[in-house]
Scaffold this active site. Structure first.
Site, PDB file in Angstrom:
ATOM      1  N   MET A 253       0.622  -1.321  -0.061  1.00 30.60           N
ATOM      2  CA  MET A 253       0.030  -0.128  -0.081  1.00 30.60           C
ATOM      3  C   MET A 253       0.918   1.264  -0.078  1.00 30.60           C
ATOM      4  O   MET A 253       1.765   1.320   0.952  1.00 30.60           O
ATOM      5  CB  MET A 253      -0.849  -0.222   1.197  1.00 30.60           C
ATOM      6  CG  MET A 253      -1.530   1.273   1.107  1.00 30.60           C
ATOM      7  SD  MET A 253      -1.915   1.713   3.093  1.00 30.60           S
ATOM      8  CE  MET A 253      -2.729   0.305   3.868  1.00 30.60           C
TER       9      MET A 253
ATOM     10  N   ARG B 209       3.130   1.928   9.286  1.00 31.63           N
ATOM     11  CA  ARG B 209       2.795   2.845   8.346  1.00 31.63           C
ATOM     12  C   ARG B 209       1.291   2.745   8.008  1.00 31.63           C
ATOM     13  O   ARG B 209       0.709   3.843   7.580  1.00 31.63           O
ATOM     14  CB  ARG B 209       3.762   2.420   7.138  1.00 31.63           C
ATOM     15  CG  ARG B 209       5.035   2.760   6.995  1.00 31.63           C
ATOM     16  CD  ARG B 209       5.595   1.978   5.999  1.00 31.63           C
ATOM     17  NE  ARG B 209       6.949   2.452   5.713  1.00 31.63           N
ATOM     18  CZ  ARG B 209       7.355   3.220   4.969  1.00 31.63           C
ATOM     19  NH1 ARG B 209       6.597   3.629   3.930  1.00 31.63           N
ATOM     20  NH2 ARG B 209       8.777   3.812   4.576  1.00 31.63           N
TER      21      ARG B 209
ATOM     22  N   ASN C 134       1.548  -9.334   3.982  1.00 28.65           N
ATOM     23  CA  ASN C 134       2.607  -9.167   2.892  1.00 28.65           C
ATOM     24  C   ASN C 134       1.896  -9.403   1.744  1.00 28.65           C
ATOM     25  O   ASN C 134       1.169 -10.642   1.569  1.00 28.65           O
ATOM     26  CB  ASN C 134       3.714 -10.366   3.093  1.00 28.65           C
ATOM     27  CG  ASN C 134       4.877  -9.841   2.011  1.00 28.65           C
ATOM     28  OD1 ASN C 134       4.695  -9.855   0.977  1.00 28.65           O
ATOM     29  ND2 ASN C 134       6.106  -9.536   2.764  1.00 28.65           N
ATOM     30  N   ALA C 135       2.000  -8.680   0.505  1.00 25.90           N
ATOM     31  CA  ALA C 135       1.183  -8.671  -0.607  1.00 25.90           C
ATOM     32  C   ALA C 135       1.424 -10.121  -1.458  1.00 25.90           C
ATOM     33  O   ALA C 135       0.430 -10.530  -1.756  1.00 25.90           O
ATOM     34  CB  ALA C 135       1.477  -7.471  -1.519  1.00 25.90           C
TER      35      ALA C 135
ATOM     36  N   GLN D 142       1.096  -0.788  -5.256  1.00 24.81           N
ATOM     37  CA  GLN D 142       1.838   0.475  -4.662  1.00 24.81           C
ATOM     38  C   GLN D 142       2.914   0.143  -3.738  1.00 24.81           C
ATOM     39  O   GLN D 142       3.116   0.796  -2.864  1.00 24.81           O
ATOM     40  CB  GLN D 142       1.017   1.820  -4.431  1.00 24.81           C
ATOM     41  CG  GLN D 142       1.899   2.984  -4.874  1.00 24.81           C
ATOM     42  CD  GLN D 142       1.045   4.314  -4.127  1.00 24.81           C
ATOM     43  OE1 GLN D 142      -0.144   4.192  -4.328  1.00 24.81           O
ATOM     44  NE2 GLN D 142       1.691   5.382  -4.210  1.00 24.81           N
TER      45      GLN D 142
ATOM     46  N   TYR E 130       1.378   0.279 -11.651  1.00 23.93           N
ATOM     47  CA  TYR E 130       1.215   1.506 -10.898  1.00 23.93           C
ATOM     48  C   TYR E 130       2.285   2.413 -11.301  1.00 23.93           C
ATOM     49  O   TYR E 130       2.444   3.616 -10.687  1.00 23.93           O
ATOM     50  CB  TYR E 130       0.490   1.432  -9.433  1.00 23.93           C
ATOM     51  CG  TYR E 130       0.260   2.945  -9.049  1.00 23.93           C
ATOM     52  CD1 TYR E 130      -1.000   3.429  -9.306  1.00 23.93           C
ATOM     53  CD2 TYR E 130       0.920   3.633  -8.074  1.00 23.93           C
ATOM     54  CE1 TYR E 130      -1.468   4.448  -8.916  1.00 23.93           C
ATOM     55  CE2 TYR E 130       0.583   4.699  -7.534  1.00 23.93           C
ATOM     56  CZ  TYR E 130      -0.937   5.041  -7.941  1.00 23.93           C
ATOM     57  OH  TYR E 130      -1.256   6.428  -7.272  1.00 23.93           O
TER      58      TYR E 130
ATOM     59  N   CYS F 115      -2.859  19.673  -9.509  1.00 22.89           N
ATOM     60  CA  CYS F 115      -3.688  19.549 -10.031  1.00 22.89           C
ATOM     61  C   CYS F 115      -3.281  19.201 -11.544  1.00 22.89           C
ATOM     62  O   CYS F 115      -1.985  19.423 -12.104  1.00 22.89           O
ATOM     63  CB  CYS F 115      -4.744  20.525 -10.061  1.00 22.89           C
ATOM     64  SG  CYS F 115      -4.322  22.070 -11.115  1.00 22.89           S
TER      65      CYS F 115
ATOM     66  N   GLY G  22      10.625   6.581  -9.833  1.00 25.37           N
ATOM     67  CA  GLY G  22       9.265   5.712  -9.959  1.00 25.37           C
ATOM     68  C   GLY G  22      10.017   4.306 -10.120  1.00 25.37           C
ATOM     69  O   GLY G  22       9.665   3.537  -9.380  1.00 25.37           O
TER      70      GLY G  22
HETATM   71  N1  LIG Z   1       2.040   6.243 -10.641  1.00 25.08           N
HETATM   72  C1  LIG Z   1       2.354   7.194  -9.750  1.00 25.08           C
HETATM   73  O1  LIG Z   1       2.106   8.179 -10.051  1.00 25.08           O
HETATM   74  C2  LIG Z   1       2.962   6.799  -8.504  1.00 25.08           C
HETATM   75  C3  LIG Z   1       3.034   7.704  -7.564  1.00 25.08           C
HETATM   76  C4  LIG Z   1       3.524   7.336  -6.282  1.00 25.08           C
HETATM   77  C5  LIG Z   1       4.372   6.282  -6.177  1.00 25.08           C
HETATM   78  N2  LIG Z   1       4.365   5.494  -7.137  1.00 25.08           N
HETATM   79  C6  LIG Z   1       5.092   4.289  -7.063  1.00 25.08           C
HETATM   80  O2  LIG Z   1       4.567   3.563  -6.162  1.00 25.08           O
HETATM   81  C7  LIG Z   1       5.614   2.789  -5.183  1.00 25.08           C
HETATM   82  C8  LIG Z   1       5.645   3.234  -3.651  1.00 25.08           C
HETATM   83  O3  LIG Z   1       5.779   4.607  -3.755  1.00 25.08           O
HETATM   84  P1  LIG Z   1       5.242   5.302  -2.338  1.00 25.08           P
HETATM   85  O4  LIG Z   1       5.786   6.741  -2.272  1.00 25.08           O
HETATM   86  O5  LIG Z   1       3.962   4.983  -1.964  1.00 25.08           O
HETATM   87  O6  LIG Z   1       6.275   4.555  -1.292  1.00 25.08           O
HETATM   88  P2  LIG Z   1       5.991   4.261   0.331  1.00 25.08           P
HETATM   89  O7  LIG Z   1       7.329   4.046   0.800  1.00 25.08           O
HETATM   90  O8  LIG Z   1       5.161   5.268   0.804  1.00 25.08           O
HETATM   91  O9  LIG Z   1       4.944   3.132   0.349  1.00 25.08           O
HETATM   92  C9  LIG Z   1       5.163   1.679  -0.255  1.00 25.08           C
HETATM   93  C10 LIG Z   1       4.668   0.763   0.815  1.00 25.08           C
HETATM   94  O10 LIG Z   1       4.980  -0.673   0.575  1.00 25.08           O
HETATM   95  C11 LIG Z   1       4.965  -1.395   1.735  1.00 25.08           C
HETATM   96  N3  LIG Z   1       5.663  -2.774   1.515  1.00 25.08           N
HETATM   97  C12 LIG Z   1       6.898  -3.213   1.183  1.00 25.08           C
HETATM   98  N4  LIG Z   1       6.965  -4.311   0.768  1.00 25.08           N
HETATM   99  C13 LIG Z   1       5.581  -4.758   0.671  1.00 25.08           C
HETATM  100  C14 LIG Z   1       5.027  -6.115   0.575  1.00 25.08           C
HETATM  101  N5  LIG Z   1       5.722  -7.170   0.288  1.00 25.08           N
HETATM  102  N6  LIG Z   1       3.742  -6.203   0.882  1.00 25.08           N
HETATM  103  C15 LIG Z   1       2.864  -5.198   1.581  1.00 25.08           C
HETATM  104  N7  LIG Z   1       3.565  -4.021   1.389  1.00 25.08           N
HETATM  105  C16 LIG Z   1       4.636  -3.591   1.298  1.00 25.08           C
HETATM  106  C17 LIG Z   1       5.968  -0.503   2.542  1.00 25.08           C
HETATM  107  O11 LIG Z   1       5.871  -0.716   3.809  1.00 25.08           O
HETATM  108  C18 LIG Z   1       5.539   1.012   2.274  1.00 25.08           C
HETATM  109  O12 LIG Z   1       4.563   1.316   3.336  1.00 25.08           O
HETATM  110  C19 LIG Z   1       7.060   3.171  -5.814  1.00 25.08           C
HETATM  111  O13 LIG Z   1       7.683   2.357  -6.854  1.00 25.08           O
HETATM  112  C20 LIG Z   1       6.513   4.619  -6.810  1.00 25.08           C
HETATM  113  O14 LIG Z   1       7.317   4.764  -7.782  1.00 25.08           O
HETATM  114  C21 LIG Z   1       3.739   5.605  -8.596  1.00 25.08           C
END
Ligand SMILES: NC(=O)c1ccc[n+]([C@@H]2O[C@H](COP(=O)([O-])OP(=O)(O)OC[C@H]3O[C@@H](n4cnc5c(N)ncnc54)[C@H](O)[C@@H]3O)[C@@H](O)[C@H]2O)c1
Length: 383
Positions: free
Chosen positions: A1, A25, A66-67, A88, A146, A236, A318
């Site tokens: 998440m 988190r 865990n996902a 995500q 994503y 936006c 990303g």
């Molecule tokens: N499409 C977009 O516009 C966009 C925007 C933001 C982030 N992202 C991508 O999403 C990803 C996450 O970004 P974020 O800023 O949300 O990071 P973040 O670190 O805030 O969130 C990621 C979460 O994943 C959790 N996690 C890790 N391994 C896991 C697992 N095996 N099972 C369940 N949860 C697990 C972590 O504990 C963390 O809370 C990045 O790779 C980022 O590039 C894409």
């Protein structure tokens, strides 16, 4: 998440079940109102989500787990039928993705003590996770990446390329027509630190674009539901011919004392003309130019010449190091005449490179936007 998805789903009237491995988190996202409820009981999470869906009520449920494991368990429940599946987790970095058999606090220690071992185990789990996503697609869900590079990391964990890349990145799936018009995530920060300054800029943007129904709805919802973190800020989606109007209006408001301090304007590295990222923003380009990295560099050069306050070229945004190049941009509205000139140029040239990049790749929507909006694209004669 991640933080954004649960709130995005409920803002659009949907029900989300979001898996998070780290309870601290997950709790923080409840406190900051990004998610409604959290449980560590899968049965309870599914019940809450199913009830809300039956009643037609928006709800976001965080499930501690865990996902890689939870997907497998959900797949074994045929009555559980999600419409849309994405991910995500921090899959762009195998030292941040927590492997299935490791606690989050142990993963943090292992990342320092035995990074190679953790990477191998994270990729094995990502391969399981990826296979589950592909299976959701096979069962009829809309599945998209994503932008966290789960597919490439899963491939390194053993999933054959054609199998893992069965579902698309969100850009070719949904966003590219917007990029063709130079539309992307435009954002700004109030240096006064006073939320009232952001609310005044919200009103200004709403006044400037009264016919953009999606924007009007977003500005209302953002004010109501998005909690400020750090300096108050807003984002936006605006395009060519719109961003400069907003920037010039902010500059006027600073000059006339309607805002208490300058506004810093930036945008996401995810934007229409600023990126080369073949597994994300530039995946499946019409002319096969997915990995052509000239565009972010050209974007940075143009924005520097146009007067950007801070222009950067960076790597790995990303999707992780080795997979992308991006150009960043910041320009300050401090109320001066000099700022006015810079804003007028930078906030046109920046989305303009997006239209050019997509016109060059032969997208009819971009060629049409160039004609309609008056962007000179000499190479368009070739099409
Ligand atoms: N499409 C977009 O516009 C966009 C925007 C933001 C982030 N992202 C991508 O999403 C990803 C996450 O970004 P974020 O800023 O949300 O990071 P973040 O670190 O805030 O969130 C990621 C979460 O994943 C959790 N996690 C890790 N391994 C896991 C697992 N095996 N099972 C369940 N949860 C697990 C972590 O504990 C963390 O809370 C990045 O790779 C980022 O590039 C894409």
């Amino acid at each position: 998440m991640g933080g954004a998805q649960p709130l995005a789903v409920t803002m659009n009237g949907g029900v989300a079940l979001c898996v998070e491995v780290d309870p601290t988190r997950a709790q923080r996202r409840v406190t900051t109102h990004y998610i409604d409820r959290v449980t560590d009981d899968l049965g309870e999470a599914v019940r809450w989500a199913t009830d809300a869906r039956m009643k037609g009520e928006p709800l976001s449920v965080g499930l501690i787990g865990n996902a890689a494991d939870v997907h497998a368990e959900l797949l074994s429940r045929p009555e559980f039928r999600p419409d849309v599946v994405t991910d995500q987790t921090s899959a762009h970095d195998p030292l941040s993705y927590v492997p299935a058999d490791v606690a989050p606090e142990d993963a943090r220690l292992l990342a320092i003590a035995r990074p190679d071992d953790l990477t191998r185990r994270a990729r094995e789990s990502m391969a399981r996770h990826l296979r589950a996503m592909v299976e959701w697609q096979r069962r009829g869900a809309v599945v998209f990446d994503y932008g966290n590079n789960l597919r490439a990391q899963g491939e390194l964990g053993g999933v054959p390329h054609a199998e893992g890349f069965a579902y698309p990145s969100f850009v070719p799936a949904f966003l590219r027509p917007l990029f063709c018009r130079g539309v992307g995530p435009f954002r700004w920060v109030a240096l006064s630190g006073d939320p009232q300054d952001i609310y005044r800029t919200d009103q200004a943007v709403a006044r400037l674009f009264p016919n953009n129904a999606g924007l009007q709805r977003w500005l209302r919802l953002a004010r109501e539901k998005v909690t400020f973190q750090g300096l108050p800020a807003r984002i936006c989606w605006l395009g060519y011919g719109e961003r400069d109007r907003a920037g010039l209006e902010f500059n006027r408001m600073v000059r006339d004392g309607e805002l208490q301090a300058p506004i810093v304007i930036g945008r996401d590295h995810l934007d229409s003309g600023s990126v080369a990222s073949p597994y994300r923003e530039t995946e499946a380009m019409r002319d096969g130019s997915d990995a052509i990295a000239d565009w972010p560099i050209l974007n940075a050069l143009v924005n520097t010449a146009a007067g950007g306050s801070w222009v950067s070229v960076h790597h790995g945004g990303g999707v992780g190091i080795g997979y992308s190049l991006h150009a960043g941009l910041v320009v300050v509205a401090d109320g001066s005449v000099r700022a006015e000139r810079k804003l007028a140029r930078v906030l046109r040239s920046d989305p303009g490179t997006g239209i050019m990049r997509h016109a060059d790749a032969g997208y009819p929507e971009a060629l049409e936007a160039a004609r309609e909006l008056g962007v000179r694209v000499p190479m368009a004669q070739a099409f």
